[in-house]
Design an enzyme around this catalytic site. Structure first.
Site, mmCIF file in Angstrom:
data_model
loop_
_atom_site.group_PDB
_atom_site.id
_atom_site.type_symbol
_atom_site.label_atom_id
_atom_site.label_comp_id
_atom_site.label_asym_id
_atom_site.label_seq_id
_atom_site.Cartn_x
_atom_site.Cartn_y
_atom_site.Cartn_z
ATOM 1 N N HIS A 18 15.453 -8.710 8.775
ATOM 2 C CA HIS A 18 16.107 -7.611 8.056
ATOM 3 C C HIS A 18 17.205 -7.022 8.929
ATOM 4 O O HIS A 18 16.907 -6.547 10.038
ATOM 5 C CB HIS A 18 15.069 -6.539 7.680
ATOM 6 C CG HIS A 18 14.019 -7.044 6.754
ATOM 7 N ND1 HIS A 18 12.929 -7.783 7.184
ATOM 8 C CD2 HIS A 18 13.918 -6.983 5.400
ATOM 9 C CE1 HIS A 18 12.199 -8.125 6.132
ATOM 10 N NE2 HIS A 18 12.772 -7.654 5.041
ATOM 11 N N ASP A 48 17.707 -9.651 5.187
ATOM 12 C CA ASP A 48 17.626 -8.898 3.931
ATOM 13 C C ASP A 48 17.941 -7.414 4.132
ATOM 14 O O ASP A 48 17.864 -6.897 5.245
ATOM 15 C CB ASP A 48 16.201 -8.977 3.362
ATOM 16 C CG ASP A 48 15.861 -10.362 2.846
ATOM 17 O OD1 ASP A 48 16.660 -11.295 3.033
ATOM 18 O OD2 ASP A 48 14.765 -10.502 2.255
HETATM 19 ZN ZN ZN Z 1 14.014 -6.563 1.018
#
Ligand code: ZN
Length: 409
Positions: free
Chosen positions: A361, A218
């Site tokens: 991430h 992400d």
């Molecule tokens: Zn996020």
């Protein structure tokens, strides 16, 4: 019919509002800084008249978003079973609309449809074998409409004005479609940067009986970090899903995101500015999702079909408003918090099981470090590294309005 056109135009207009505003700003900047004369040619380029189209992909996303003029309508690993085509920004006062006819496997040529109406057999699994698209009324005299399809591993040549795109009667399905409107006798549409063959298919042998996991990243794209993760995936022929933040998609980040797409990775939607969707109005939710879709379409030609809500924050109205399935996770590595490669590695390798969706991430160096260990080790343990859509396609599919954490057998 007028009502149908109007309704479709409004929907399309909303989706493209941001782009239109962007174009206007660029145009105004041009006026302010350039002394050249703007004649009718420029006007013709910015008027924005074009075709938009959407396909139905069974067992995955259902109806896709509207794809804009000359872009690729496709969806990984599945083919469309129905189609609808409409116009945007039709010149005022000019009569006519778009008409289209499909050859559906087992049924042959269906009746002509027009102006955004659906044709085909959504949900039946019956593929489209060939397609004809034409304009009528005054539009037909002023414009050519071009069509080409991706079939049997290659793009067909452009055909125009109702000629047949694709080969019917031999049972080969269309994987992808491009349609474009050009001024009359203006020649074939311009080649687009993102004319890669649709990602699916050859060389991708997923064994449904072997374990598989979906690695998800992400908050990117972030060129240096994302690129390192792609290197690790490429070394083992793995794929991951990148839930991108729309405002990050520019410059080198966009180039690296395109690399991910070309490798067959999935690009998902993580909103435009990482908003908590439970705190937004329905209008604002639609806007942050569609503006992010547009950024991805500009780079890849294909709209994301999945949303990961930032912070995992969702409620019934969010799920109903985003218009795509919401993807959560079953393993949270907390990589954003620890920024420590060993803890991220342990979070994955000590807990992973078949059907997991793993949250990381791609904006932290330590996450790229961890991925360099995690990715080859998962493959060594026999896991297939698949996209979320691939995983879901073997484990019950995806439905708009629902959220998913894992995809178990
Ligand atoms: Zn996020």
């Amino acid at each position: 019919m007028y009502y149908i056109i109007k309704r479709n135009l409004l929907g399309v207009l909303k989706e493209n509002l941001l782009r239109i505003v962007g174009l206007s700003i660029i145009f105004l900047l041009g006026l302010a800084t350039c002394s050249c004369t703007y004649g009718t040619d420029v006007q013709a380029q910015v008027d924005g008249f074009g075709v938009v189209y959407s396909g139905h992909f069974d067992n995955t996303i259902g109806w896709s978003n509207w794809i804009s003029d000359n872009h690729v309508l496709s969806y990984s690993n599945v083919f469309p079973t129905a189609i609808k085509i409409s116009l945007e920004k039709q010149p005022e006062g000019m009569s006519g609309t778009v008409q289209y006819q499909i050859n559906s496997s087992g049924s042959g040529w269906l009746e002509w449809a027009e102006a955004g109406a659906e044709t085909g057999f959504p949900g039946s699994g019956a593929p489209i074998e060939a397609l004809k698209v034409k304009l009528n009324g005054e539009l037909e005299a002023k414009y050519d409409i071009y069509t080409r399809v991706y079939q049997s591993g290659t793009w067909t040549d452009w055909v125009k004005n109702g000629e047949t795109a694709g080969t019917d009667g031999v049972g080969t399905h269309i994987d992808a479609v491009r349609v474009a409107i050009m001024p009359k006798d203006g020649g074939v549409p311009e080649e687009i940067q993102n004319n890669a063959a649709p990602q699916n298919q050859s060389g991708r042998n997923i064994d449904p009986n072997r374990p598989m996991v979906a690695l998800t990243y992400d908050d990117g794209p972030n060129a240096p970090v994302t690129n390192r993760i792609l290197n690790s995936l490429e070394a083992v022929g793995g794929r991951a899903t990148f839930f991108v933040v729309g405002s990050n998609v520019h410059g080198r980040n966009a180039t690296i995101m395109k690399r991910a797409f070309d490798m067959g990775c999935e690009i998902g939607n993580h909103t435009y500015r990482h908003e908590n969707l439970t705190k937004l109005s329905a209008e604002a939710i639609k806007s942050t999702i569609s503006s992010t879709d547009q950024k991805v379409i500009e780079v890849t030609g294909t709209s994301p079909s999945l949303v990961r809500p930032p912070y995992g924050a969702k409620n019934a109205s969010v799920l109903n408003t985003i218009g795509k399935p919401a993807i959560l996770w079953s393993i949270d590595t907390l990589d954003w918090k620890t920024k420590n490669a060993s803890s991220t590695i342990n979070a994955v390798l000590n807990h992973v099981k078949d059907g997991d969706v793993i949250l990381m991430h791609d904006i932290y160096g330590p996450t790229a470090d961890a991925s360099e260990t995690i990715i080859p080790e998962l493959v060594k343990r026999g896991y297939q590294l698949v996209t979320v859509t691939e995983l879901a396609s073997y484990r019950g599919g995806l439905h708009t309005g629902k959220s998913y954490g894992a995809f178990r057998k």
